[in-house]
Design a protein around this motif. Structure first.
Motif, PDB file in Angstrom:
ATOM      1  N   TRP A 194       0.801  -1.213   0.000  1.00  0.00           N
ATOM      2  CA  TRP A 194       0.000   0.000   0.000  1.00  0.00           C
ATOM      3  C   TRP A 194       0.835   1.265   0.000  1.00  0.00           C
ATOM      4  CZ3 TRP A 194      -3.960  -2.373   3.918  1.00  0.00           C
ATOM      5  CH2 TRP A 194      -5.035  -2.890   3.195  1.00  0.00           C
ATOM      6  N   LYS A 195       2.124   1.136   0.318  1.00  0.00           N
ATOM      7  CA  LYS A 195       3.000   2.313   0.339  1.00  0.00           C
ATOM      8  C   LYS A 195       3.980   2.318  -0.835  1.00  0.00           C
ATOM      9  CE  LYS A 195       2.936   2.506   5.417  1.00  0.00           C
ATOM     10  NZ  LYS A 195       3.801   2.384   6.640  1.00  0.00           N
ATOM     11  N   ALA A 196       3.927   1.253  -1.660  1.00  0.00           N
ATOM     12  CA  ALA A 196       4.819   1.167  -2.831  1.00  0.00           C
ATOM     13  C   ALA A 196       4.091   1.818  -4.003  1.00  0.00           C
ATOM     14  CB  ALA A 196       5.152  -0.287  -3.124  1.00  0.00           C
ATOM     15  N   LEU A 197       4.073   3.139  -3.987  1.00  0.00           N
ATOM     16  CA  LEU A 197       3.200   3.892  -4.895  1.00  0.00           C
ATOM     17  C   LEU A 197       3.984   4.564  -6.020  1.00  0.00           C
ATOM     18  CD1 LEU A 197       0.898   5.611  -2.244  1.00  0.00           C
ATOM     19  CD2 LEU A 197       0.469   3.494  -3.513  1.00  0.00           C
ATOM     20  N   VAL A 198       3.361   4.577  -7.186  1.00  0.00           N
ATOM     21  CA  VAL A 198       3.884   5.291  -8.355  1.00  0.00           C
ATOM     22  C   VAL A 198       2.926   6.441  -8.633  1.00  0.00           C
ATOM     23  CG1 VAL A 198       4.098   5.053 -10.863  1.00  0.00           C
ATOM     24  CG2 VAL A 198       5.161   3.370  -9.369  1.00  0.00           C
ATOM     25  N   TYR A 199       3.468   7.640  -8.736  1.00  0.00           N
ATOM     26  CA  TYR A 199       2.664   8.858  -8.883  1.00  0.00           C
ATOM     27  C   TYR A 199       2.675   9.353 -10.334  1.00  0.00           C
ATOM     28  CZ  TYR A 199       2.623   8.873  -3.797  1.00  0.00           C
ATOM     29  OH  TYR A 199       2.421   8.524  -2.477  1.00  0.00           O
ATOM     30  N   PRO A 200       1.762  10.275 -10.659  1.00  0.00           N
ATOM     31  CA  PRO A 200       1.696  10.737 -12.060  1.00  0.00           C
ATOM     32  C   PRO A 200       3.044  11.214 -12.608  1.00  0.00           C
ATOM     33  CG  PRO A 200      -0.163  11.599 -10.813  1.00  0.00           C
ATOM     34  CD  PRO A 200       0.716  10.901  -9.827  1.00  0.00           C
ATOM     35  N   GLY A 226      -5.495   1.375  -6.990  1.00  0.00           N
ATOM     36  CA  GLY A 226      -5.183   2.730  -6.543  1.00  0.00           C
ATOM     37  C   GLY A 226      -5.650   3.706  -7.610  1.00  0.00           C
ATOM     38  N   SER A 227      -5.011   4.880  -7.636  1.00  0.00           N
ATOM     39  CA  SER A 227      -5.448   5.893  -8.599  1.00  0.00           C
ATOM     40  C   SER A 227      -4.234   6.452  -9.352  1.00  0.00           C
ATOM     41  CB  SER A 227      -6.153   7.027  -7.840  1.00  0.00           C
ATOM     42  OG  SER A 227      -5.928   8.280  -8.491  1.00  0.00           O
ATOM     43  N   PHE A 228      -4.409   6.631 -10.671  1.00  0.00           N
ATOM     44  CA  PHE A 228      -3.300   7.164 -11.477  1.00  0.00           C
ATOM     45  C   PHE A 228      -2.842   8.494 -10.890  1.00  0.00           C
ATOM     46  CE2 PHE A 228      -0.863   7.151 -15.392  1.00  0.00           C
ATOM     47  CZ  PHE A 228      -0.550   8.497 -15.561  1.00  0.00           C
ATOM     48  N   ASN A 229      -3.791   9.273 -10.386  1.00  0.00           N
ATOM     49  CA  ASN A 229      -3.448  10.634  -9.930  1.00  0.00           C
ATOM     50  C   ASN A 229      -2.981  10.699  -8.477  1.00  0.00           C
ATOM     51  OD1 ASN A 229      -3.999  11.887 -12.403  1.00  0.00           O
ATOM     52  ND2 ASN A 229      -6.204  11.708 -11.981  1.00  0.00           N
ATOM     53  N   THR A 230      -3.433   9.769  -7.633  1.00  0.00           N
ATOM     54  CA  THR A 230      -3.014   9.864  -6.216  1.00  0.00           C
ATOM     55  C   THR A 230      -2.048   8.747  -5.824  1.00  0.00           C
ATOM     56  OG1 THR A 230      -4.945   8.576  -5.571  1.00  0.00           O
ATOM     57  CG2 THR A 230      -5.181  10.989  -5.566  1.00  0.00           C
ATOM     58  N   GLY A 231      -1.767   7.829  -6.747  1.00  0.00           N
ATOM     59  CA  GLY A 231      -0.776   6.791  -6.413  1.00  0.00           C
ATOM     60  C   GLY A 231      -1.259   5.404  -6.771  1.00  0.00           C
ATOM     61  N   LEU A 232      -0.496   4.712  -7.599  1.00  0.00           N
ATOM     62  CA  LEU A 232      -0.811   3.344  -8.011  1.00  0.00           C
ATOM     63  C   LEU A 232       0.046   2.367  -7.225  1.00  0.00           C
ATOM     64  CD1 LEU A 232      -0.909   3.892 -11.863  1.00  0.00           C
ATOM     65  CD2 LEU A 232      -2.881   3.339 -10.422  1.00  0.00           C
ATOM     66  N   ARG A 295      10.184   4.526  -4.909  1.00  0.00           N
ATOM     67  CA  ARG A 295       9.924   5.263  -6.166  1.00  0.00           C
ATOM     68  C   ARG A 295      11.219   5.393  -6.977  1.00  0.00           C
ATOM     69  NH1 ARG A 295       7.154  10.874  -4.986  1.00  0.00           N
ATOM     70  NH2 ARG A 295       6.995  10.955  -7.254  1.00  0.00           N
ATOM     71  N   ALA A 296      12.289   5.764  -6.305  1.00  0.00           N
ATOM     72  CA  ALA A 296      13.584   5.932  -7.000  1.00  0.00           C
ATOM     73  C   ALA A 296      14.060   4.589  -7.557  1.00  0.00           C
ATOM     74  CB  ALA A 296      14.610   6.496  -6.026  1.00  0.00           C
ATOM     75  N   TRP A 297      13.898   3.541  -6.741  1.00  0.00           N
ATOM     76  CA  TRP A 297      14.308   2.201  -7.200  1.00  0.00           C
ATOM     77  C   TRP A 297      13.489   1.778  -8.408  1.00  0.00           C
ATOM     78  CZ3 TRP A 297      11.063  -2.087  -7.419  1.00  0.00           C
ATOM     79  CH2 TRP A 297      11.696  -3.298  -7.769  1.00  0.00           C
ATOM     80  N   PHE A 298      12.193   1.974  -8.333  1.00  0.00           N
ATOM     81  CA  PHE A 298      11.282   1.554  -9.402  1.00  0.00           C
ATOM     82  C   PHE A 298      11.664   2.258 -10.715  1.00  0.00           C
ATOM     83  CE2 PHE A 298       7.429  -0.633 -10.555  1.00  0.00           C
ATOM     84  CZ  PHE A 298       6.874   0.112 -11.587  1.00  0.00           C
ATOM     85  N   LEU A 299      11.859   3.551 -10.662  1.00  0.00           N
ATOM     86  CA  LEU A 299      12.227   4.296 -11.883  1.00  0.00           C
ATOM     87  C   LEU A 299      13.599   3.852 -12.404  1.00  0.00           C
ATOM     88  CD1 LEU A 299      10.978   7.891 -11.008  1.00  0.00           C
ATOM     89  CD2 LEU A 299      10.022   6.332 -12.725  1.00  0.00           C
ATOM     90  N   GLU A 300      14.534   3.616 -11.475  1.00  0.00           N
ATOM     91  CA  GLU A 300      15.879   3.177 -11.898  1.00  0.00           C
ATOM     92  C   GLU A 300      15.793   1.859 -12.668  1.00  0.00           C
ATOM     93  OE1 GLU A 300      18.444   2.237  -8.612  1.00  0.00           O
ATOM     94  OE2 GLU A 300      20.034   1.423  -9.923  1.00  0.00           O
ATOM     95  N   TYR A 301      15.000   0.926 -12.158  1.00  0.00           N
ATOM     96  CA  TYR A 301      14.971  -0.397 -12.766  1.00  0.00           C
ATOM     97  C   TYR A 301      14.062  -0.482 -13.990  1.00  0.00           C
ATOM     98  CZ  TYR A 301      18.231  -2.686  -9.698  1.00  0.00           C
ATOM     99  OH  TYR A 301      19.394  -3.060  -9.070  1.00  0.00           O
ATOM    100  N   VAL A 302      13.021   0.334 -14.034  1.00  0.00           N
ATOM    101  CA  VAL A 302      12.261   0.401 -15.288  1.00  0.00           C
ATOM    102  C   VAL A 302      13.156   0.998 -16.372  1.00  0.00           C
ATOM    103  CG1 VAL A 302      10.310   1.506 -16.471  1.00  0.00           C
ATOM    104  CG2 VAL A 302       9.984   0.519 -14.199  1.00  0.00           C
ATOM    105  N   GLY A 303      14.031   1.890 -15.941  1.00  0.00           N
ATOM    106  CA  GLY A 303      14.981   2.492 -16.882  1.00  0.00           C
ATOM    107  C   GLY A 303      15.989   1.500 -17.435  1.00  0.00           C
TER     108      GLY A 303
END
Ligand code: RIB
Ligand code: CA
Length: 306
Positions: A194-200, A226-232, A295-303
């Motif tokens: 519930w706290k592993a959120l991806v924001y717009p 969740g919500s695309f705008n408040t956190g997925l 969030r930083a980890w997720f973006l790094e690894y999607v990258g």
């Protein structure tokens, strides 16, 4: 660097798709096999989704098809969250059916585990039906399983029932078999999901990252976790994040059991943090997560993906 050999058991599933993409392009991991199980949607759809995803990502990982329903109950899916076919919103290529192995998921897992020179880590990010069948039919595999790092359960409230999380609640008997198995378990449940959120702003960055980022953006527009705008909620990536960046978590060792007979609590994971039940701890439970690190980890690894 020695790659960690893993088997992913999955029910794609939009959050599964991103977790699997990250695992496939992480240089720290060696995905030996992917097995499918009914969960988010039916077995046919989750298997097709898996084969489409591998075609899209250009990864030739063997896929074995598993259980089409929970051990006891009928499947109650999560198509309300992932869409009718389970991975809607993006135009994937055709399923790469040549990746299918001519074995049931359970026998394929047994073969890969017993043939491995190194103990295998099982990474179930779906109901635990296949894992329970494996441990029941072929207990000898326990000698060559390093640990089970799962997305599932909750030390608190639920997302399928008042107190029950979807993967465990879909097949409670299977989950109990796994928690009772004696194999070291890491439980990444809703407490962190519930706290592993991806924001717009994260999704907008991904859109410019390449094929996988664009895929994520399109799927996230349809994803109702969740919500695309408040956190997925990136539930399943929590299991992969433990393998790649465990320091983002606060962990507690605890005895975990699964309620099977409660009229209101069937399918909940009972996480005994204060040893009221006087049982030896059988799991390391992810109790909290640093959301900004995630969030930083997720973006790094999607990258790192295509
Ligand atoms: O409760 C979240 C879990 O249920 C995730 O694995 C998601 O994909 C769904 O299967
Ligand atoms: Ca899943």
């Amino acid at each position: 660097m020695t790659k960690r050999p893993i088997i992913i058991d999955t029910d794609p599933g939009i959050d599964d798709a991103l977790a699997i993409a990250i695992a496939l392009f992480a240089e720290e991991l060696d995905v030996k096999l992917i097995t499918t199980v009914a969960g988010n949607v039916c077995l046919e759809h989750v298997t097709n989704n898996m084969l489409k995803l591998l075609n899209f990502l250009g990864k030739d990982i063997p896929v074995a098809v598993g259980a089409g329903k929970p051990l006891i109950e009928e499947l109650v899916d999560a198509s309300n969250v992932h869409g009718a076919t389970g991975m809607e919103g993006f135009d994937f290529p055709e399923p790469k059916t040549e990746l299918l192995v001519d074995e049931h998921a359970v026998t394929a897992m047994r073969r890969v585990i017993m043939e491995s020179d190194e103990p295998i880590t099982l990474v179930p990010i779906a109901p635990l039906t296949n894992i329970a069948l494996l441990l029941s039919m072929y207990p000898e595999v326990k000698q060559n399983i390093k640990e089970i790092v799962m997305m599932g359960g909750s030390a608190g409230r639920g997302n399928k029932g008042v107190m029950s999380e979807f993967n465990v609640a879909t097949d409670p008997e299977a989950a109990k078999i796994v928690f009772d198995s004696g194999i070291p378990i890491v439980m990444a449940g809703l407490d962190v999901g519930w706290k592993a959120l991806v924001y717009p702003e994260d999704s907008e960055k991904m859109l410019k990252m390449g094929k996988t980022g664009e895929m994520a953006y399109c799927l996230f527009k349809k994803y109702r976790g969740g919500s695309f705008n408040t956190g997925l909620k990136m539930y399943d990536s929590c299991a992969i994040a433990y393998l790649l960046c465990p320091e983002m978590y606060t962990m507690e060792e605890a005895f975990v059991d699964v309620e099977l007979s409660g009229s209101m609590t069937r399918g909940c994971t009972v996480v005994d943090l204060k040893n009221y039940l006087h049982q030896t701890p059988n799991a390391k439970v992810c109790m909290d997560i640093d959301g900004e690190k995630f969030r930083a980890w997720f973006l790094e690894y999607v990258g790192k993906c295509i």
